[in-house]
Design an enzyme around this catalytic site. Sequence first.
Site, PDB file in Angstrom:
ATOM      1  N   HIS A 256       0.642  -0.906   0.042  1.00  0.00           N
ATOM      2  CA  HIS A 256      -0.051  -0.245  -0.470  1.00  0.00           C
ATOM      3  C   HIS A 256       0.904   1.248  -0.126  1.00  0.00           C
ATOM      4  CE1 HIS A 256      -3.530   2.732   1.003  1.00  0.00           C
ATOM      5  NE2 HIS A 256      -3.201   3.466   1.564  1.00  0.00           N
ATOM      6  N   GLU A 257       1.947   1.377   0.878  1.00  0.00           N
ATOM      7  CA  GLU A 257       2.723   2.582   1.177  1.00  0.00           C
ATOM      8  C   GLU A 257       3.387   2.411  -0.045  1.00  0.00           C
ATOM      9  OE1 GLU A 257       1.904   4.435   2.775  1.00  0.00           O
ATOM     10  OE2 GLU A 257       0.548   3.293   3.929  1.00  0.00           O
ATOM     11  N   HIS A 260       2.197   4.445  -3.168  1.00  0.00           N
ATOM     12  CA  HIS A 260       2.103   5.873  -2.455  1.00  0.00           C
ATOM     13  C   HIS A 260       3.821   6.864  -3.454  1.00  0.00           C
ATOM     14  CE1 HIS A 260      -1.767   7.175  -0.594  1.00  0.00           C
ATOM     15  NE2 HIS A 260      -1.678   6.331   0.940  1.00  0.00           N
ATOM     16  N   GLU A 286      -4.523   7.643  -2.819  1.00  0.00           N
ATOM     17  CA  GLU A 286      -5.054   6.336  -2.632  1.00  0.00           C
ATOM     18  C   GLU A 286      -5.022   5.616  -3.237  1.00  0.00           C
ATOM     19  OE1 GLU A 286      -5.526   4.565   0.815  1.00  0.00           O
ATOM     20  OE2 GLU A 286      -4.877   6.211   0.317  1.00  0.00           O
TER      21      GLU A 286
END
Length: 491
Positions: A256-257, A260, A286
Amino acid sequence: MTAYEELMAYDHDTQALSQVAGRLGWDQETIMPRGAAPQRAEEMAAMEGVLHARRTDPRVGAWLAALNGASLDPVAAANVREITRSYERASKVPADLAATLARVTSTAQGKWAEARAEDDYAAFAPVLAEVIDLKREEGAALAAGGDIYDAMLADYEPGTTAADLEGMFGALRPALTELRAAILEKPMPQGVSGSFDETAQLRLSALLAQAFGYDMTHGRIDKAVHPFSSGSGLDVRITTRTNAHDPFNCFYSTIHEVGHACYEQNIDAAYLLTPLGRGVSMGVHESQSRIYENQIGRSRAFTGWLFGQMRDAFGDFGIADEEAFYAAVNSVSNGYIRTEADEVQYNLHVLLRFDLERALMAGDLQVGDLEAAWNDRFAADFGYPVDKASNGVLQDVHWSVGLFGYFPTYSLGNVYAGCLHEALRAAVPGLDDQLAQGDTSAATTWLRDNLQRHGGLFEPREVIAKASGQAPGPEPLLAYLKAKFSDIYAL
Protein backbone atom coordinates in the site's frame (compact mmCIF):
# COMPACT_ATOMS: atom_id res chain seq x y z
CA MET A 1 14.40 37.25 -15.26
CA THR A 2 10.71 37.25 -16.12
CA ALA A 3 8.02 37.35 -13.43
CA TYR A 4 7.42 33.65 -13.99
CA GLU A 5 11.12 32.79 -13.61
CA GLU A 6 11.39 34.86 -10.43
CA LEU A 7 8.26 33.21 -9.02
CA MET A 8 9.53 29.70 -9.75
CA ALA A 9 12.99 30.40 -8.31
CA TYR A 10 11.37 31.63 -5.11
CA ASP A 11 8.93 28.73 -4.95
CA HIS A 12 11.78 26.23 -5.45
CA ASP A 13 13.15 27.15 -2.01
CA THR A 14 9.68 27.02 -0.45
CA GLN A 15 9.22 23.50 -1.83
CA ALA A 16 12.64 22.47 -0.49
CA LEU A 17 11.85 23.81 3.00
CA SER A 18 8.50 22.00 2.91
CA GLN A 19 10.36 18.75 2.29
CA VAL A 20 12.56 19.48 5.33
CA ALA A 21 9.43 19.97 7.44
CA GLY A 22 8.10 16.67 6.16
CA ARG A 23 11.33 14.96 7.16
CA LEU A 24 10.85 16.24 10.72
CA GLY A 25 7.44 14.55 10.71
CA TRP A 26 8.92 11.31 9.40
CA ASP A 27 11.53 11.35 12.15
CA GLN A 28 8.89 11.96 14.81
CA GLU A 29 6.94 8.89 13.68
CA THR A 30 9.94 6.56 13.40
CA ILE A 31 13.14 7.12 15.37
CA MET A 32 12.76 10.33 17.41
CA PRO A 33 13.34 9.78 21.16
CA ARG A 34 10.07 10.07 23.08
CA GLY A 35 11.54 12.72 25.34
CA ALA A 36 12.20 15.02 22.37
CA ALA A 37 8.50 15.69 21.76
CA PRO A 38 8.29 19.15 23.45
CA GLN A 39 11.30 20.42 21.50
CA ARG A 40 10.03 18.92 18.25
CA ALA A 41 6.76 20.78 18.72
CA GLU A 42 8.69 24.06 18.86
CA GLU A 43 10.77 23.08 15.82
CA MET A 44 7.64 22.26 13.83
CA ALA A 45 6.01 25.53 14.85
CA ALA A 46 9.11 27.50 13.83
CA MET A 47 9.30 25.74 10.47
CA GLU A 48 5.61 26.35 9.81
CA GLY A 49 6.13 30.01 10.65
CA VAL A 50 8.88 30.25 8.04
CA LEU A 51 6.81 28.44 5.42
CA HIS A 52 3.72 30.52 6.10
CA ALA A 53 5.74 33.71 5.71
CA ARG A 54 7.14 32.53 2.40
CA ARG A 55 3.76 31.44 1.07
CA THR A 56 2.20 34.79 1.91
CA ASP A 57 5.13 36.99 0.91
CA PRO A 58 3.84 40.09 -0.95
CA ARG A 59 6.27 39.35 -3.75
CA VAL A 60 4.33 36.17 -4.53
CA GLY A 61 1.17 38.23 -4.91
CA ALA A 62 2.98 40.73 -7.13
CA TRP A 63 4.40 38.02 -9.39
CA LEU A 64 0.98 36.35 -9.68
CA ALA A 65 -0.62 39.70 -10.50
CA ALA A 66 1.99 40.29 -13.21
CA LEU A 67 1.17 36.89 -14.69
CA ASN A 68 -2.60 37.36 -14.63
CA GLY A 69 -3.82 36.94 -18.20
CA ALA A 70 -0.35 36.02 -19.48
CA SER A 71 0.03 33.46 -22.24
CA LEU A 72 1.63 30.44 -20.58
CA ASP A 73 2.38 26.90 -21.72
CA PRO A 74 0.44 24.11 -19.96
CA VAL A 75 3.19 23.35 -17.43
CA ALA A 76 3.69 27.01 -16.50
CA ALA A 77 -0.07 27.54 -16.29
CA ALA A 78 -0.40 24.56 -13.92
CA ASN A 79 2.45 25.85 -11.74
CA VAL A 80 0.79 29.26 -11.51
CA ARG A 81 -2.55 27.61 -10.72
CA GLU A 82 -1.05 25.66 -7.82
CA ILE A 83 0.96 28.59 -6.44
CA THR A 84 -2.13 30.79 -6.64
CA ARG A 85 -4.12 28.19 -4.72
CA SER A 86 -1.42 27.99 -2.04
CA TYR A 87 -1.02 31.78 -1.81
CA GLU A 88 -4.73 32.45 -1.49
CA ARG A 89 -5.15 29.75 1.12
CA ALA A 90 -2.13 30.80 3.21
CA SER A 91 -3.11 34.47 3.01
CA LYS A 92 -6.43 33.69 4.67
CA VAL A 93 -4.83 31.98 7.69
CA PRO A 94 -3.10 34.23 10.25
CA ALA A 95 0.57 33.38 10.78
CA ASP A 96 0.17 32.93 14.54
CA LEU A 97 -2.70 30.48 13.96
CA ALA A 98 -0.62 28.43 11.50
CA ALA A 99 2.29 28.24 13.96
CA THR A 100 0.01 27.39 16.88
CA LEU A 101 -1.62 24.60 14.89
CA ALA A 102 1.79 23.14 14.07
CA ARG A 103 2.83 23.26 17.73
CA VAL A 104 -0.40 21.85 19.15
CA THR A 105 -0.76 19.04 16.60
CA SER A 106 2.85 17.97 17.17
CA THR A 107 2.09 17.73 20.90
CA ALA A 108 -1.28 16.08 20.26
CA GLN A 109 0.33 13.36 18.16
CA GLY A 110 2.45 12.27 21.12
CA LYS A 111 -0.52 12.39 23.49
CA TRP A 112 -2.57 10.34 21.03
CA ALA A 113 0.15 7.66 20.92
CA GLU A 114 0.26 7.49 24.72
CA ALA A 115 -3.53 7.39 25.06
CA ARG A 116 -3.78 4.72 22.37
CA ALA A 117 -1.24 2.56 24.20
CA GLU A 118 -3.27 2.92 27.42
CA ASP A 119 -6.72 2.67 25.76
CA ASP A 120 -7.58 5.94 27.49
CA TYR A 121 -9.65 8.27 25.32
CA ALA A 122 -10.27 10.62 28.25
CA ALA A 123 -6.53 11.36 28.41
CA PHE A 124 -6.54 12.42 24.74
CA ALA A 125 -9.84 14.30 24.68
CA PRO A 126 -8.58 17.67 26.04
CA VAL A 127 -5.85 18.10 23.43
CA LEU A 128 -8.19 16.84 20.69
CA ALA A 129 -10.67 19.54 21.71
CA GLU A 130 -7.88 22.09 21.38
CA VAL A 131 -6.99 20.80 17.89
CA ILE A 132 -10.64 20.93 16.81
CA ASP A 133 -11.09 24.50 18.07
CA LEU A 134 -8.02 25.57 16.10
CA LYS A 135 -9.15 23.69 12.98
CA ARG A 136 -12.58 25.31 13.16
CA GLU A 137 -10.87 28.69 13.38
CA GLU A 138 -8.70 27.83 10.39
CA GLY A 139 -11.66 26.43 8.47
CA ALA A 140 -13.71 29.57 9.09
CA ALA A 141 -10.85 31.71 7.79
CA LEU A 142 -10.50 29.55 4.68
CA ALA A 143 -14.22 29.27 4.00
CA ALA A 144 -14.76 33.05 4.19
CA GLY A 145 -18.44 32.54 4.92
CA GLY A 146 -18.78 29.26 3.04
CA ASP A 147 -18.87 25.69 4.36
CA ILE A 148 -16.02 25.01 6.80
CA TYR A 149 -15.78 21.31 5.99
CA ASP A 150 -15.63 21.97 2.25
CA ALA A 151 -12.74 24.36 2.90
CA MET A 152 -10.94 21.56 4.72
CA LEU A 153 -11.62 19.08 1.92
CA ALA A 154 -9.99 21.46 -0.54
CA ASP A 155 -6.65 20.90 1.18
CA TYR A 156 -6.71 17.25 0.16
CA GLU A 157 -9.03 17.00 -2.85
CA PRO A 158 -9.42 20.29 -4.72
CA GLY A 159 -12.70 20.60 -6.58
CA THR A 160 -14.62 18.17 -4.34
CA THR A 161 -17.35 19.07 -1.85
CA ALA A 162 -19.05 17.13 0.91
CA ALA A 163 -22.23 17.11 -1.20
CA ASP A 164 -20.31 15.42 -4.05
CA LEU A 165 -19.03 12.79 -1.66
CA GLU A 166 -22.44 12.21 -0.10
CA GLY A 167 -23.82 11.28 -3.50
CA MET A 168 -20.95 8.92 -4.28
CA PHE A 169 -20.88 7.36 -0.82
CA GLY A 170 -24.65 7.04 -0.87
CA ALA A 171 -24.25 4.68 -3.83
CA LEU A 172 -21.47 2.72 -2.13
CA ARG A 173 -23.02 2.09 1.27
CA PRO A 174 -26.08 -0.03 0.39
CA ALA A 175 -24.23 -2.08 -2.23
CA LEU A 176 -21.33 -2.82 0.13
CA THR A 177 -23.64 -3.59 3.04
CA GLU A 178 -25.58 -6.06 0.89
CA LEU A 179 -22.40 -7.75 -0.39
CA ARG A 180 -20.95 -7.93 3.13
CA ALA A 181 -24.10 -9.59 4.49
CA ALA A 182 -24.09 -12.21 1.72
CA ILE A 183 -20.42 -13.03 2.26
CA LEU A 184 -20.64 -13.34 6.05
CA GLU A 185 -23.29 -16.04 5.65
CA LYS A 186 -20.63 -18.21 3.99
CA PRO A 187 -17.84 -20.18 5.73
CA MET A 188 -14.70 -18.13 6.32
CA PRO A 189 -11.55 -19.30 4.48
CA GLN A 190 -8.78 -20.98 6.43
CA GLY A 191 -6.26 -18.42 7.68
CA VAL A 192 -2.54 -18.68 8.28
CA SER A 193 -1.26 -20.41 11.42
CA GLY A 194 1.93 -20.26 13.43
CA SER A 195 4.35 -17.50 14.33
CA PHE A 196 6.13 -15.44 11.68
CA ASP A 197 9.62 -14.14 12.44
CA GLU A 198 9.83 -10.35 12.22
CA THR A 199 13.16 -10.33 10.41
CA ALA A 200 11.80 -12.71 7.77
CA GLN A 201 8.66 -10.58 7.41
CA LEU A 202 10.72 -7.43 6.83
CA ARG A 203 12.97 -9.25 4.35
CA LEU A 204 9.98 -10.38 2.28
CA SER A 205 8.43 -6.93 2.71
CA ALA A 206 11.51 -5.39 1.07
CA LEU A 207 11.28 -7.93 -1.77
CA LEU A 208 7.64 -6.96 -2.35
CA ALA A 209 8.52 -3.27 -2.38
CA GLN A 210 11.07 -3.83 -5.10
CA ALA A 211 8.73 -6.16 -7.02
CA PHE A 212 6.33 -3.22 -7.31
CA GLY A 213 9.07 -0.89 -8.54
CA TYR A 214 10.04 0.98 -5.36
CA ASP A 215 13.50 2.49 -5.88
CA MET A 216 15.46 1.82 -2.69
CA THR A 217 18.29 4.10 -3.80
CA HIS A 218 15.84 6.96 -3.25
CA GLY A 219 13.88 5.46 -0.37
CA ARG A 220 13.92 3.35 2.76
CA ILE A 221 11.56 1.19 4.82
CA ASP A 222 11.18 1.71 8.57
CA LYS A 223 8.68 0.63 11.21
CA ALA A 224 5.90 2.82 12.62
CA VAL A 225 2.71 2.34 14.61
CA HIS A 226 0.70 3.71 11.69
CA PRO A 227 2.30 2.96 8.26
CA PHE A 228 2.77 5.96 6.00
CA SER A 229 4.72 7.33 3.05
CA SER A 230 6.70 10.56 3.26
CA GLY A 231 8.55 12.78 0.82
CA SER A 232 8.70 13.28 -2.92
CA GLY A 233 11.21 13.44 -5.74
CA LEU A 234 14.56 11.91 -4.83
CA ASP A 235 13.75 11.05 -1.19
CA VAL A 236 10.55 9.08 -0.70
CA ARG A 237 10.35 6.97 2.46
CA ILE A 238 7.81 4.44 3.67
CA THR A 239 7.06 2.65 6.91
CA THR A 240 5.38 -0.64 7.69
CA ARG A 241 4.55 -2.69 10.77
CA THR A 242 4.77 -6.34 11.80
CA ASN A 243 2.52 -8.77 13.64
CA ALA A 244 3.95 -12.13 14.65
CA HIS A 245 0.67 -13.91 13.89
CA ASP A 246 -0.50 -11.90 10.86
CA PRO A 247 2.17 -11.43 8.18
CA PHE A 248 -0.39 -10.00 5.74
CA ASN A 249 -0.48 -6.88 7.92
CA CYS A 250 3.17 -6.24 7.10
CA PHE A 251 3.09 -7.30 3.45
CA TYR A 252 0.00 -5.41 2.38
CA SER A 253 0.84 -2.32 4.45
CA THR A 254 4.14 -2.29 2.58
CA ILE A 255 2.54 -2.71 -0.85
CA HIS A 256 0.00 0.00 0.00
CA GLU A 257 2.68 2.51 0.99
CA VAL A 258 4.78 1.54 -2.02
CA GLY A 259 1.83 2.61 -4.19
CA HIS A 260 2.04 6.06 -2.63
CA ALA A 261 5.82 6.13 -2.88
CA CYS A 262 6.01 5.00 -6.50
CA TYR A 263 3.57 7.73 -7.47
CA GLU A 264 6.01 10.27 -6.04
CA GLN A 265 9.10 8.58 -7.47
CA ASN A 266 7.61 8.32 -10.96
CA ILE A 267 6.64 11.98 -11.37
CA ASP A 268 8.43 13.64 -14.28
CA ALA A 269 11.90 14.65 -13.03
CA ALA A 270 11.45 18.06 -14.66
CA TYR A 271 8.89 18.86 -11.94
CA LEU A 272 11.31 18.28 -9.02
CA LEU A 273 10.82 20.90 -6.26
CA THR A 274 8.02 22.63 -8.14
CA PRO A 275 4.31 22.64 -7.28
CA LEU A 276 3.80 19.88 -9.88
CA GLY A 277 6.43 17.62 -8.32
CA ARG A 278 4.05 15.83 -5.97
CA GLY A 279 0.82 13.89 -6.18
CA VAL A 280 -2.07 16.10 -7.26
CA SER A 281 -4.45 15.10 -4.45
CA MET A 282 -4.88 12.60 -1.67
CA GLY A 283 -7.72 10.87 -3.53
CA VAL A 284 -5.51 10.29 -6.56
CA HIS A 285 -2.68 9.28 -4.23
CA GLU A 286 -4.93 6.75 -2.55
CA SER A 287 -5.96 5.36 -5.94
CA GLN A 288 -2.34 4.33 -6.45
CA SER A 289 -1.87 2.73 -3.05
CA ARG A 290 -5.16 0.86 -3.32
CA ILE A 291 -4.69 -0.43 -6.86
CA TYR A 292 -1.19 -1.64 -5.95
CA GLU A 293 -2.45 -3.29 -2.75
CA ASN A 294 -5.76 -4.70 -3.90
CA GLN A 295 -6.43 -5.03 -7.63
CA ILE A 296 -2.82 -6.05 -8.29
CA GLY A 297 -1.46 -7.30 -4.96
CA ARG A 298 -4.53 -9.32 -3.94
CA SER A 299 -5.25 -10.68 -7.42
CA ARG A 300 -5.39 -14.45 -7.91
CA ALA A 301 -2.35 -14.32 -10.17
CA PHE A 302 -0.10 -12.31 -7.87
CA THR A 303 -1.11 -14.14 -4.69
CA GLY A 304 -0.15 -17.38 -6.44
CA TRP A 305 3.41 -16.05 -6.70
CA LEU A 306 3.33 -14.66 -3.14
CA PHE A 307 2.27 -18.07 -1.83
CA GLY A 308 5.51 -19.56 -3.12
CA GLN A 309 7.56 -16.74 -1.60
CA MET A 310 5.92 -17.28 1.78
CA ARG A 311 6.51 -21.01 1.65
CA ASP A 312 10.18 -20.33 0.97
CA ALA A 313 10.41 -17.83 3.82
CA PHE A 314 8.31 -19.55 6.50
CA GLY A 315 7.77 -23.17 5.51
CA ASP A 316 4.34 -24.64 6.22
CA PHE A 317 1.98 -21.96 7.54
CA GLY A 318 -1.30 -23.84 7.46
CA ILE A 319 -2.52 -23.17 3.92
CA ALA A 320 -2.36 -26.01 1.42
CA ASP A 321 -2.30 -24.40 -2.00
CA GLU A 322 -2.46 -21.23 -4.09
CA GLU A 323 -6.25 -21.15 -4.35
CA ALA A 324 -6.71 -21.46 -0.60
CA PHE A 325 -4.08 -18.77 -0.15
CA TYR A 326 -5.94 -16.44 -2.54
CA ALA A 327 -9.10 -16.92 -0.46
CA ALA A 328 -7.17 -16.29 2.78
CA VAL A 329 -5.62 -13.07 1.48
CA ASN A 330 -9.09 -11.85 0.49
CA SER A 331 -10.92 -13.14 3.55
CA VAL A 332 -13.90 -11.05 4.69
CA SER A 333 -14.32 -11.16 8.44
CA ASN A 334 -15.27 -9.05 11.41
CA GLY A 335 -12.62 -6.60 12.58
CA TYR A 336 -12.16 -3.20 14.12
CA ILE A 337 -9.17 -1.72 12.32
CA ARG A 338 -9.64 0.31 9.12
CA THR A 339 -6.14 -0.33 7.80
CA GLU A 340 -6.61 -4.09 8.21
CA ALA A 341 -10.11 -4.21 6.71
CA ASP A 342 -10.89 -6.25 3.61
CA GLU A 343 -11.90 -4.59 0.35
CA VAL A 344 -15.62 -5.10 0.97
CA GLN A 345 -15.74 -3.49 4.41
CA TYR A 346 -12.96 -0.90 4.16
CA ASN A 347 -15.15 1.88 2.83
CA LEU A 348 -17.71 1.36 5.59
CA HIS A 349 -14.96 2.23 8.07
CA VAL A 350 -14.20 5.39 6.10
CA LEU A 351 -17.82 6.51 5.85
CA LEU A 352 -18.13 6.26 9.64
CA ARG A 353 -15.22 8.67 10.06
CA PHE A 354 -16.51 11.00 7.33
CA ASP A 355 -19.82 11.45 9.09
CA LEU A 356 -18.32 11.86 12.57
CA GLU A 357 -15.71 14.43 11.59
CA ARG A 358 -18.27 16.50 9.71
CA ALA A 359 -20.40 16.52 12.85
CA LEU A 360 -17.37 17.56 14.94
CA MET A 361 -16.54 20.43 12.62
CA ALA A 362 -20.16 21.58 12.48
CA GLY A 363 -20.38 21.56 16.28
CA ASP A 364 -23.15 18.96 16.18
CA LEU A 365 -20.92 16.48 18.05
CA GLN A 366 -18.80 17.38 21.07
CA VAL A 367 -15.41 15.84 21.84
CA GLY A 368 -16.70 14.48 25.13
CA ASP A 369 -19.37 12.52 23.25
CA LEU A 370 -17.14 11.32 20.40
CA GLU A 371 -16.17 7.94 21.83
CA ALA A 372 -19.78 7.00 22.53
CA ALA A 373 -20.86 8.24 19.09
CA TRP A 374 -18.11 6.19 17.44
CA ASN A 375 -19.10 3.06 19.38
CA ASP A 376 -22.80 3.49 18.59
CA ARG A 377 -22.16 4.01 14.89
CA PHE A 378 -19.75 1.07 14.71
CA ALA A 379 -22.24 -1.26 16.34
CA ALA A 380 -24.94 -0.10 13.94
CA ASP A 381 -22.75 -0.54 10.85
CA PHE A 382 -20.91 -3.74 11.76
CA GLY A 383 -23.21 -5.49 14.20
CA TYR A 384 -20.90 -5.90 17.20
CA PRO A 385 -19.49 -3.61 19.91
CA VAL A 386 -16.08 -1.93 20.06
CA ASP A 387 -14.05 -3.65 22.75
CA LYS A 388 -11.45 -0.94 23.51
CA ALA A 389 -10.51 2.59 22.48
CA SER A 390 -7.42 1.54 20.51
CA ASN A 391 -9.74 -0.53 18.31
CA GLY A 392 -12.16 2.36 18.05
CA VAL A 393 -11.85 6.12 18.30
CA LEU A 394 -8.09 6.04 19.04
CA GLN A 395 -7.00 3.76 16.22
CA ASP A 396 -6.09 6.49 13.69
CA VAL A 397 -3.53 9.27 14.03
CA HIS A 398 -5.34 11.66 11.64
CA TRP A 399 -7.43 13.77 14.01
CA SER A 400 -4.54 14.28 16.42
CA VAL A 401 -2.55 16.00 13.66
CA GLY A 402 -5.51 18.00 12.38
CA LEU A 403 -6.23 16.06 9.18
CA PHE A 404 -9.95 16.80 9.03
CA GLY A 405 -11.23 16.27 5.48
CA TYR A 406 -8.60 13.61 4.80
CA PHE A 407 -10.57 10.44 5.59
CA PRO A 408 -13.07 10.64 2.68
CA THR A 409 -10.18 10.69 0.20
CA TYR A 410 -9.55 7.04 1.10
CA SER A 411 -12.89 5.97 -0.32
CA LEU A 412 -12.57 8.42 -3.19
CA GLY A 413 -9.25 6.75 -3.95
CA ASN A 414 -10.96 3.37 -4.07
CA VAL A 415 -13.47 4.74 -6.54
CA TYR A 416 -10.66 6.14 -8.68
CA ALA A 417 -8.78 2.83 -8.46
CA GLY A 418 -11.85 0.98 -9.74
CA CYS A 419 -11.91 3.20 -12.84
CA LEU A 420 -8.16 2.82 -13.41
CA HIS A 421 -8.24 -0.96 -12.97
CA GLU A 422 -10.96 -1.34 -15.57
CA ALA A 423 -8.86 0.64 -18.06
CA LEU A 424 -5.66 -1.20 -17.12
CA ARG A 425 -7.22 -4.60 -17.76
CA ALA A 426 -8.45 -3.45 -21.15
CA ALA A 427 -5.02 -2.09 -22.06
CA VAL A 428 -2.98 -5.10 -20.81
CA PRO A 429 -5.02 -8.24 -21.57
CA GLY A 430 -2.19 -10.65 -20.65
CA LEU A 431 -1.53 -9.04 -17.28
CA ASP A 432 -2.25 -12.12 -15.16
CA ASP A 433 0.43 -14.19 -16.89
CA GLN A 434 3.02 -11.65 -15.75
CA LEU A 435 1.61 -11.21 -12.26
CA ALA A 436 1.77 -14.97 -11.75
CA GLN A 437 5.56 -14.64 -12.11
CA GLY A 438 5.73 -11.81 -9.58
CA ASP A 439 6.23 -9.34 -12.43
CA THR A 440 4.13 -6.21 -11.92
CA SER A 441 5.99 -4.10 -14.47
CA ALA A 442 3.24 -4.04 -17.12
CA ALA A 443 0.73 -2.73 -14.58
CA THR A 444 3.06 -0.28 -12.85
CA THR A 445 4.41 1.01 -16.17
CA TRP A 446 0.86 1.65 -17.41
CA LEU A 447 0.08 3.57 -14.22
CA ARG A 448 3.32 5.52 -14.48
CA ASP A 449 2.77 6.50 -18.10
CA ASN A 450 -0.93 7.28 -17.84
CA LEU A 451 -1.11 8.92 -14.43
CA GLN A 452 1.90 9.09 -12.14
CA ARG A 453 4.33 10.97 -14.37
CA HIS A 454 1.94 13.94 -14.58
CA GLY A 455 2.27 14.82 -10.88
CA GLY A 456 0.19 17.95 -10.32
CA LEU A 457 -0.13 18.91 -13.98
CA PHE A 458 -3.86 18.18 -14.17
CA GLU A 459 -6.68 18.59 -11.67
CA PRO A 460 -7.57 15.39 -9.70
CA ARG A 461 -10.67 14.22 -11.57
CA GLU A 462 -9.17 15.33 -14.86
CA VAL A 463 -6.13 13.08 -14.52
CA ILE A 464 -8.32 10.10 -13.56
CA ALA A 465 -10.59 10.73 -16.53
CA LYS A 466 -7.62 11.03 -18.91
CA ALA A 467 -6.10 7.78 -17.65
CA SER A 468 -9.28 5.72 -17.41
CA GLY A 469 -11.25 7.20 -20.30
CA GLN A 470 -14.29 7.93 -18.13
CA ALA A 471 -15.54 10.38 -15.54
CA PRO A 472 -14.95 8.96 -12.04
CA GLY A 473 -17.87 7.06 -10.57
CA PRO A 474 -18.45 4.12 -8.19
CA GLU A 475 -19.75 1.64 -10.79
CA PRO A 476 -16.41 0.06 -11.84
CA LEU A 477 -15.38 -0.45 -8.21
CA LEU A 478 -18.69 -2.05 -7.27
CA ALA A 479 -18.62 -4.30 -10.37
CA TYR A 480 -15.07 -5.41 -9.55
CA LEU A 481 -15.91 -6.18 -5.91
CA LYS A 482 -19.08 -8.08 -6.76
CA ALA A 483 -17.35 -10.21 -9.40
CA LYS A 484 -14.29 -10.94 -7.26
CA PHE A 485 -16.05 -11.85 -4.05
CA SER A 486 -18.92 -13.68 -5.71
CA ASP A 487 -16.26 -15.92 -7.22
CA ILE A 488 -14.34 -16.45 -3.98
CA TYR A 489 -17.43 -17.08 -1.85
CA ALA A 490 -19.58 -18.80 -4.50
CA LEU A 491 -22.38 -16.26 -4.09
